[in-house]
Design a protein around this motif. Structure first.
Motif, PDB file in Angstrom:
ATOM      1  N   ALA A   1      29.106  52.279 -26.888  1.00  0.00           N
ATOM      2  CA  ALA A   1      29.440  53.455 -26.085  1.00  0.00           C
ATOM      3  C   ALA A   1      29.785  53.076 -24.658  1.00  0.00           C
ATOM      4  O   ALA A   1      30.430  53.849 -23.946  1.00  0.00           O
ATOM      5  CB  ALA A   1      28.274  54.444 -26.094  1.00  0.00           C
ATOM      6  N   GLU A   2      29.369  51.883 -24.224  1.00  0.00           N
ATOM      7  CA  GLU A   2      29.604  51.427 -22.864  1.00  0.00           C
ATOM      8  C   GLU A   2      30.289  50.072 -22.880  1.00  0.00           C
ATOM      9  O   GLU A   2      30.039  49.250 -23.781  1.00  0.00           O
ATOM     10  CB  GLU A   2      28.286  51.316 -22.082  1.00  0.00           C
ATOM     11  CG  GLU A   2      27.487  52.605 -22.013  1.00  0.00           C
ATOM     12  CD  GLU A   2      28.193  53.695 -21.228  1.00  0.00           C
ATOM     13  OE1 GLU A   2      29.062  53.340 -20.385  1.00  0.00           O
ATOM     14  OE2 GLU A   2      27.881  54.873 -21.440  1.00  0.00           O
ATOM     15  N   PRO A   3      31.131  49.786 -21.884  1.00  0.00           N
ATOM     16  CA  PRO A   3      31.839  48.493 -21.896  1.00  0.00           C
ATOM     17  C   PRO A   3      30.926  47.284 -21.741  1.00  0.00           C
ATOM     18  O   PRO A   3      31.281  46.187 -22.163  1.00  0.00           O
ATOM     19  CB  PRO A   3      32.809  48.619 -20.716  1.00  0.00           C
ATOM     20  CG  PRO A   3      32.258  49.690 -19.849  1.00  0.00           C
ATOM     21  CD  PRO A   3      31.562  50.643 -20.767  1.00  0.00           C
ATOM     22  N   GLU A   4      29.741  47.470 -21.152  1.00  0.00           N
ATOM     23  CA  GLU A   4      28.808  46.348 -21.009  1.00  0.00           C
ATOM     24  C   GLU A   4      28.085  46.024 -22.309  1.00  0.00           C
ATOM     25  O   GLU A   4      27.426  45.009 -22.427  1.00  0.00           O
ATOM     26  CB  GLU A   4      27.754  46.652 -19.936  1.00  0.00           C
ATOM     27  CG  GLU A   4      28.293  47.013 -18.576  1.00  0.00           C
ATOM     28  CD  GLU A   4      28.368  48.524 -18.373  1.00  0.00           C
ATOM     29  OE1 GLU A   4      28.706  49.242 -19.350  1.00  0.00           O
ATOM     30  OE2 GLU A   4      28.081  48.975 -17.252  1.00  0.00           O
ATOM     31  N   GLY A   5      28.197  46.922 -23.308  1.00  0.00           N
ATOM     32  CA  GLY A   5      27.464  46.768 -24.546  1.00  0.00           C
ATOM     33  C   GLY A   5      26.153  47.551 -24.510  1.00  0.00           C
ATOM     34  O   GLY A   5      25.928  48.356 -23.598  1.00  0.00           O
ATOM     35  N   PRO A   6      25.274  47.327 -25.492  1.00  0.00           N
ATOM     36  CA  PRO A   6      25.414  46.322 -26.547  1.00  0.00           C
ATOM     37  C   PRO A   6      26.395  46.745 -27.643  1.00  0.00           C
ATOM     38  O   PRO A   6      26.354  47.876 -28.121  1.00  0.00           O
ATOM     39  CB  PRO A   6      23.994  46.212 -27.104  1.00  0.00           C
ATOM     40  CG  PRO A   6      23.391  47.563 -26.862  1.00  0.00           C
ATOM     41  CD  PRO A   6      23.986  48.039 -25.573  1.00  0.00           C
ATOM     42  N   PHE A   7      27.278  45.817 -28.026  1.00  0.00           N
ATOM     43  CA  PHE A   7      28.192  46.050 -29.125  1.00  0.00           C
ATOM     44  C   PHE A   7      27.488  45.726 -30.440  1.00  0.00           C
ATOM     45  O   PHE A   7      26.753  44.734 -30.534  1.00  0.00           O
ATOM     46  CB  PHE A   7      29.436  45.183 -28.969  1.00  0.00           C
ATOM     47  CG  PHE A   7      30.375  45.679 -27.909  1.00  0.00           C
ATOM     48  CD1 PHE A   7      31.408  46.549 -28.220  1.00  0.00           C
ATOM     49  CD2 PHE A   7      30.220  45.275 -26.584  1.00  0.00           C
ATOM     50  CE1 PHE A   7      32.276  47.006 -27.238  1.00  0.00           C
ATOM     51  CE2 PHE A   7      31.083  45.733 -25.595  1.00  0.00           C
ATOM     52  CZ  PHE A   7      32.116  46.606 -25.929  1.00  0.00           C
ATOM     53  N   VAL A   8      27.744  46.562 -31.451  1.00  0.00           N
ATOM     54  CA  VAL A   8      27.105  46.403 -32.755  1.00  0.00           C
ATOM     55  C   VAL A   8      28.182  46.381 -33.835  1.00  0.00           C
ATOM     56  O   VAL A   8      29.034  47.273 -33.891  1.00  0.00           O
ATOM     57  CB  VAL A   8      26.099  47.537 -33.033  1.00  0.00           C
ATOM     58  CG1 VAL A   8      25.511  47.399 -34.428  1.00  0.00           C
ATOM     59  CG2 VAL A   8      24.994  47.534 -31.983  1.00  0.00           C
TER      60      VAL A   8
END
Length: 349
Positions: free
Chosen positions: A147-154
Motif C-alpha cells: 500500500a506504500e512505496p516504502e513497503g513492506p511488499f508481499v
C-alpha cells in the motif's frame, strides 16, 4: 469656461509634480553615485551543486519512482535487506529506508533478489523482482504488492510471474505504463548463464499488473560487438511519440560494461539499436557504468541514475557499485548522457 483660480491651482500642481520628478531623479543619481563610491551590489545567488557518486555505498541495479515530492530508489539485495530502499528529496541526497520486501515469495529462496522496480498499480504499488526459484534453481521474476512505496511488499503467489528455465531463467523486470493506460513488462532471459543468446523481451500486462495479458515478444538480441555475450537491464521510456528502450551490455563486473538504447515503433516493437551505442561507458572517474534508470523531474529535465564501480575497486563488495546521477540532453531527438561526470554540476530541478 475655467475660472482663473482653478487655472492657478492647476499650474501649482504641475510645478509640484515637476519638482517631485526632479527630486526623484536626484535621489536615484545619489544612490548610483554612492554605489560607485564603495557600495557593493548583492552577489548573485549560486545554484546548488553536487558531485558524484550520490550514494557512495554499494547500491546496484537502481529502479526509481517519485511519490509526494519524495524519490525512492530500490536496489539489488545486500547482506541486510532483500530489497534495500533509499529515499531522497532531490535525487542527490539519499537516506536508507530499510528493506522494502522483508520476505520473498514462497516460490523463491533468499540471497539472490536482483534488480527490483516499482510502479503504481492495483490500488497501491507493485514491485517486480528477480529471485532464485526453488523448483527450477534458476533466477525467475515475481511481483509483490504494498500500500506504500516504502513497503513492506508481499508476494502472495506460490509461483513466479515469469520463469524461462529452458532459456537460462528470467531477470531484470521493468514495468511501463503507456499513455493509453496499458501496462507492459520488459525483462531479459538469462541465456548467458547457460551459454545461450540473451534477448530483451516485452509483453502486455493484465490491467492489475499481476499477470501477463499477451505472449512475450523478443525485441532485441546481443548481436553487436560491444555487447559481447549479454544484453540486460531494459527500461522503456516514451518521449514525444517515440519509444526508447534503454539497456546495458557486456560483463557487469568489468570496465567493458556499458549502456545503449534502441528506438521502437510501439511498446512491443519493432526496435532498432542506435548507431552511436554505447552512450555511457567507462571514464577515468567511473568503471562499468550501467543498469540505468531514466527519470523526469518536475521541471521536465531528464536525469539518469545508474551504478558504477570505482576504477580502483572493480568487483569489490565495498564500496561496490555506487549510485551515480548524470543529466541527459535530447539532441535532434536522441539521448545524450553527460557522464560519468565527477565534476560539480547543478542539482536537478
Amino acid at each position: 469656461m475655467v475660472t482663473p483660480p482653478v487655472v492657478a491651482q492647476r499650474a501649482i500642481q504641475r510645478r509640484n509634480t515637476a519638482r517631485g520628478y526632479h527630486f526623484l531623479v536626484l535621489d536615484v543619481l545619489a544612490v548610483l553615485v554612492l554605489a560607485g563610491c564603495g557600495g557593493e551590489a548583492a552577489p548573485a545567488k549560486e545554484a546548488p551543486m553536487f558531485s558524484n557518486p550520490v550514494f557512495a555505498e554499494n547500491f546496484p541495479d537502481p529502479g526509481v519512482i517519485r511519490h509526494e515530492n519524495t524519490w525512492y530508489a530500490y536496489g539489488t539485495n545486500n547482506a541486510a535487506a532483500n530489497v534495500p530502499v533509499l529515499s531522497s528529496p532531490d535525487l542527490v541526497h539519499w537516506t536508507g529506508a530499510g528493506d522494502a520486501m522483508p520476505e520473498v515469495g514462497t516460490w523463491a529462496t533468499k540471497g539472490n533478489t536482483w534488480a527490483p522496480e516499482v510502479i503504481a498499480g492495483d490500488g497501491g504499488w507493485l514491485l517486480y523482482y528477480t529471485a532464485r526459484s526453488t523448483a527450477t534453481d534458476r533466477q525467475c521474476i515475481g511481483v509483490a504488492f504494498s500500500a506504500e512505496p516504502e513497503g513492506p511488499f508481499v508476494d502472495e503467489s506460490d509461483r513466479p510471474l515469469i520463469c524461462q528455465a529452458d532459456e537460462g531463467g528470467s531477470i531484470d523486470a521493468s514495468p511501463f505504463t503507456a499513455a493509453d493506460g496499458k501496462r507492459y513488462l520488459y525483462w531479459k532471459n538469462d541465456g548467458n548463464a547457460i551459454r545461450q543468446p540473451t534477448y530483451l523481451y516485452g509483453a502486455e500486462l493484465r490491467a492489475d499488473g499481476r499477470a501477463l495479458a499477451g505472449e512475450p515478444k523478443q525485441l532485441l538480441v546481443n548481436d553487436a560487438a560491444w555487447e559481447d555475450h549479454v544484453i540486460e537491464a531494459p527500461q522503456l521510456v516514451e518521449r514525444e511519440g517515440t519509444f526508447f528502450l534503454f539497456y546495458s551490455a557486456n560483463a557487469f563486473d568489468r570496465d567493458v560494461y556499458a549502456m545503449g538504447y534502441a528506438t521502437c515503433d510501439s511498446p512491443l516493437g519493432p526496435c532498432r539499436k542506435a548507431a552511436e551505442n554505447p552512450i555511457l561507458k567507462t571514464s577515468p572517474a567511473a568503471a562499468g557504468p550501467g543498469h540505468s534508470f531514466l527519470v523526469t523531474t518536475p521541471a521536465g529535465e531528464s536525469w539518469l541514475l545508474y551504478h558504477a564501480w570505482p576504477p580502483d575497486a572493480i568487483g569489490s563488495v565495498s564500496p561496490g557499485r555506487q549510485l551515480w546521477l548524470d543529466k541527459v540532453d535530447w539532441v535532434d531527438g536522441k539521448p545524450v548522457v553527460k557522464g560519468p561526470t565527477a565534476d560539480p554540476q547543478p542539482l536537478p530541478r
